[in-house]
Design an enzyme around this catalytic site. Sequence first.
Site: not given
Length: 827
Positions: A345, A355, A414, A442, A463, A472
Amino acid sequence: MHSNVFVGVKPGFNHKQHSKKSRFLENVSSHSPELPSNYDYVLLPITTPRYKEIVGQVFKDFQRQSIQNWKPLQIPEPQLQDICIPPFNVKKLDNDDTPSYIGLLSSWLELESRDPNVRDLGLKVLLNECKYARFVGINKLILAPPRDLSNLQLYGQMIYRLLQNRIVFAAPALTISISLPLYEDSDPLATWELWNTVRKQCEYHPSLTISLALPRTRTPSYVLNRWLAEPVSCLLVSSSIFASNQYDYPVLHKFNQNLILKFQKVNGDSQILGNELCVILHGMEKYANNVKGGESAYLEYINYLLKKGDKVLNSNSNHQFLLQEDSRIMPPLKPHSDNLLNSTYLTFEKDLVKYDLYESAILEALQDLAPRASAKRPLVILVAGAGRGPLVDRTFKIISMLFMDSKVSIIAIEKNPQAYLYLQKRNFDCWDNRVKLIKEDMTKWQINEPSEKRIQIDLCISELLGSFGCNELSPECLWSIEKYHSHNDTIFIPRSYSSYIAPISSPLFYQKLSQTNRSLEAPWIVHRVPYCILSSRVNEVWRFEHPMAQKDTVQDEDDFTVEFSQSSLNEFKIKHRGEIHGFIGFFSANLYNNIFLSTLPNDSTVRLKFSEETLMNTRREENLIKKCDHTPNMTSWSPIIFPLKQPISFIDDSELSVLMSRIHSDTEQKVWYEWSLESFIYLMLSNYTSAVTAASMTIPRSIVTDDTKTLAHNRHYSATTNQKLDNQIDLDQDIENEEEQGFLSNLETGWQSVQDIHGLSETAKPDHLDSINKPMFDLKSTKALEPSNELPRHEDLEEDVPEVHVRVKTSVSTLHNVCGRAFSLPL
């Protein structure tokens, strides 16, 4: 910044002075007093001509022995009088400025001789020299190329036997570097083809590298790009390729300045064993009297050039960031099934460019949504896969800027329990507990709830993109949000993303996977591993858009049909022969409106996927081609490579057909990729007897007759004309304007530069090894290439015979990763 590019010199001296007694070169200054001490390496032969004479006498005695008294050939090791490099003070530990040594292996050996005894002699001499080099701490050795290409396989055989000896491969392994010209005017890829043949025979051995003699003329861009992906350990710079400027100082022409800069930019990535790139100057004593400053002027100029290159690269913040990490090959992340580490991360969050683009997209989306927002009916913003919260931070920033604090509700979902703890802390410390945190996958969020109880969102920010865009599981994850939590006007960021592929040559990638026994059927993420794109275009293979379905056209949510599986057949035209090691993958994404991010290489020519939108367009072919660039200074993603189990060779003007598939299986609950390759050539044939047709199709590439013509002819770069290749890069920009007065000497070819490095211009070949006086390096030998049957000439055939264009398949690969046996993504 450390560029991993060093400077070496080959001092000018007479080898004959070492033939009778030992005279060690403890420092170069004793032989070239004009040289300053600003170099890192000295290039010297391991042994003297005296050792050559001793070995020659031993070989004569071996040939004279009778059958009754026969003994195997024994080559004595060099004695003190037989070595050029002293067995002491090779590297003074108390003085870091003392240069190290690079060794020259004996160039008088005939490793490609048809006489097995001569080859055996050569191998034993090389092993003796390697043994001594290991003892004194020399780890890089330069070897002369073969003299006769008709026996190239014999040369490669002896090199592989050398590499397989423990003297070479024992840790720390020695590096054996074959010296070759960077290219030839008559056939620019001939020396690369020579190198590739030997390298393949040696199974991509990690200790085998290449040393390239810089040319005097401009190098075609496709040749330079090919070499930039190879394990080049030395650049050999002859004083004869220098010009003089208006002040009579030696300078390199601008195309060679750029050539060195490009190798400097590679920055040691091509060095599997961590051996740095070295620029070696030689022949400086020849023209020292013709330039101001003498020999030292050459050395000072090369040092100046490398320092200037360091400054250019150091000014690029993206290049600086890449230098902080070593080159590596990694398996693709699986964030949907695996929990990412905190360090992962942290690495991604350093990419401020990404970003900033997301922030711009969020700003425009909220400006469009603002008219329908109110305190009674606030906008619902979902950050899907929030990680440690960087997108939540940017969302709060935009909300405050637009004074929408009371008109917005933020949800962050998350599944990673460790990242969720971080979100809880951020929510308390930075977000005033205004973010609703959900710890759940999710794809399973509220799917069993009645539709009236499910949260409906106005803006979904995520993202979830991988190096290939969809690798992914972004389509699958966002489809669940769309199906259960969106309405007709829900905005998704990103709105769409496309995946692209191109065939590449990446011998170092293939070598690394082969040496570590890693799967050649699984895709890999490559960071700072050099590659060369072989096609003129990059192809779009598929695109995913969000929303994926139009809700107003569907009566029931269970009627939604979405194609997660995709397949694409891609055609690539390849102008110059080479070898394919796999396909490299990139992606681009439309975040919102005209805000895009892209991992495509700069100045890419992209062929878009044919779709229904272009079907009715009469100029659709033009609209399918566009130029793309990499988003400047964006660092989150490295390319992905889909490898081939076996590299596939192809000739000039070939065509590739590549199958790329993305398979989504609800039955097996996983997603995987499959890929395969076919290669073709087009021939223009006259419609006469099949025997003639068959014979003409087997003519070697290097034999050109009036009777055989390919559809597209080979285009060779010639030094005798002023013609410039169409796709050649103009390397004259952004370089200091130096007035070059001309070359310092008569024309010297790359092969002559290689001979000069090995001292072959000073020594004759021993007559007891080969009595035939033939060239040192015979590139024009065609013994093995002559056709066995003479074809009929056109005057013997009927005139005006119709021509037929024939597409001939030349190779085919297996289907890779069938059913996800090597790599898959769990749903």
